[in-house]
Design a protein around this motif. Structure first.
Motif, PDB file in Angstrom:
ATOM      1  N   PHE A  47       0.814  -1.212   0.000  1.00 36.16           N
ATOM      2  CA  PHE A  47       0.000   0.000   0.000  1.00 36.16           C
ATOM      3  C   PHE A  47       0.848   1.263   0.000  1.00 36.16           C
ATOM      4  O   PHE A  47       0.326   2.362  -0.170  1.00 36.16           O
ATOM      5  N   GLN A  48       2.133   1.117   0.192  1.00 30.08           N
ATOM      6  CA  GLN A  48       3.032   2.272   0.191  1.00 30.08           C
ATOM      7  C   GLN A  48       3.600   2.572  -1.192  1.00 30.08           C
ATOM      8  O   GLN A  48       4.267   3.579  -1.379  1.00 30.08           O
ATOM      9  N   LEU A  49       3.332   1.698  -2.162  1.00 34.70           N
ATOM     10  CA  LEU A  49       3.814   1.902  -3.523  1.00 34.70           C
ATOM     11  C   LEU A  49       2.927   2.900  -4.264  1.00 34.70           C
ATOM     12  O   LEU A  49       1.754   3.050  -3.933  1.00 34.70           O
ATOM     13  N   PRO A  50       3.483   3.558  -5.285  1.00 36.21           N
ATOM     14  CA  PRO A  50       2.643   4.422  -6.125  1.00 36.21           C
ATOM     15  C   PRO A  50       1.523   3.601  -6.779  1.00 36.21           C
ATOM     16  O   PRO A  50       1.668   2.398  -7.017  1.00 36.21           O
ATOM     17  N   TRP A  51       0.425   4.257  -7.096  1.00 37.15           N
ATOM     18  CA  TRP A  51      -0.775   3.603  -7.607  1.00 37.15           C
ATOM     19  C   TRP A  51      -0.519   2.734  -8.838  1.00 37.15           C
ATOM     20  O   TRP A  51      -1.132   1.688  -8.999  1.00 37.15           O
ATOM     21  N   ILE A  59      -1.337  -1.826 -11.197  1.00 32.88           N
ATOM     22  CA  ILE A  59      -1.807  -2.195 -12.520  1.00 32.88           C
ATOM     23  C   ILE A  59      -1.305  -3.590 -12.901  1.00 32.88           C
ATOM     24  O   ILE A  59      -1.874  -4.251 -13.771  1.00 32.88           O
ATOM     25  N   GLY A  60      -0.261  -4.070 -12.234  1.00 30.42           N
ATOM     26  CA  GLY A  60       0.283  -5.391 -12.538  1.00 30.42           C
ATOM     27  C   GLY A  60      -0.770  -6.483 -12.504  1.00 30.42           C
ATOM     28  O   GLY A  60      -0.781  -7.366 -13.372  1.00 30.42           O
ATOM     29  N   GLY A  61      -1.666  -6.446 -11.554  1.00 33.82           N
ATOM     30  CA  GLY A  61      -2.745  -7.440 -11.485  1.00 33.82           C
ATOM     31  C   GLY A  61      -3.668  -7.350 -12.685  1.00 33.82           C
ATOM     32  O   GLY A  61      -4.092  -8.366 -13.246  1.00 33.82           O
ATOM     33  N   LEU A  62      -3.973  -6.131 -13.103  1.00 32.37           N
ATOM     34  CA  LEU A  62      -4.817  -5.934 -14.278  1.00 32.37           C
ATOM     35  C   LEU A  62      -4.118  -6.435 -15.534  1.00 32.37           C
ATOM     36  O   LEU A  62      -4.733  -7.081 -16.387  1.00 32.37           O
ATOM     37  N   LEU A  63      -2.818  -6.155 -15.645  1.00 34.64           N
ATOM     38  CA  LEU A  63      -2.053  -6.654 -16.793  1.00 34.64           C
ATOM     39  C   LEU A  63      -2.056  -8.176 -16.829  1.00 34.64           C
ATOM     40  O   LEU A  63      -2.148  -8.783 -17.905  1.00 34.64           O
TER      41      LEU A  63
END
Length: 148
Positions: A67-71, A75-79
């Motif tokens: 949760f500390q990573l940029p938004w 997107i990796g999960g969506l990819l």
């Protein structure tokens, strides 16, 4: 020794992908939708990961780091979902070998670019002639699989 284990894991993961493509393609056909097939695949994968975490008594608090990573890292999960859906669509039309040949060639081309520029924090490995020849050979292999 550790390097050998990493190579073996990479080979194992590579062997699993065509099997997954065949299985997921049949699910997609059975439910008459690559999107539903992808959803089922991800649900089963999620349940498997949750079971693994419970059985290994994983530290659930570690997930906070994500949760500390940029938004855009999310997107990796969506990819991954787009990739699985594409494989479900392509495998029955192109066959497993050509589908994976094309996707691997694309991965290698983009991977060489990512390595060269160090995008998304990956270690930098400059493009050189040997890498270009390696990618060209993969593309040639795809052409041969397509032709024969």
């Amino acid at each position: 020794m550790q390097q050998v284990l990493f190579f073996l894991l990479a080979i194992f993961a590579g062997v699993m992908l065509p099997i997954q493509a065949g299985l997921n393609s049949e699910i997609g056909k059975a439910v008459k939708s690559p999107v539903y097939g992808t959803l089922i695949s991800f649900l089963v994968g999620t349940l498997g990961l949750l079971l693994y975490m419970v059985l290994t008594r994983a530290n659930w608090a570690d997930i906070k780091g994500g949760f500390q990573l940029p938004w855009f890292y999310w997107i990796g999960g969506l990819l991954g979902a787009v990739y699985v859906a594409a494989i479900i669509i392509l495998t029955p039309r192109l066959g497993v070998a050509l589908t994976f040949g094309i996707t691997v060639a694309a991965q290698m081309i983009f991977g060489v670019l990512m390595d060269h520029y160090g995008w998304l924090g990956v270690p930098e490995h400059p493009i050189n002639w040997m890498r270009v020849i390696g990618v060209t050979m993969i593309i040639g292999g795809v052409a041969l699989v397509r032709a024969y």
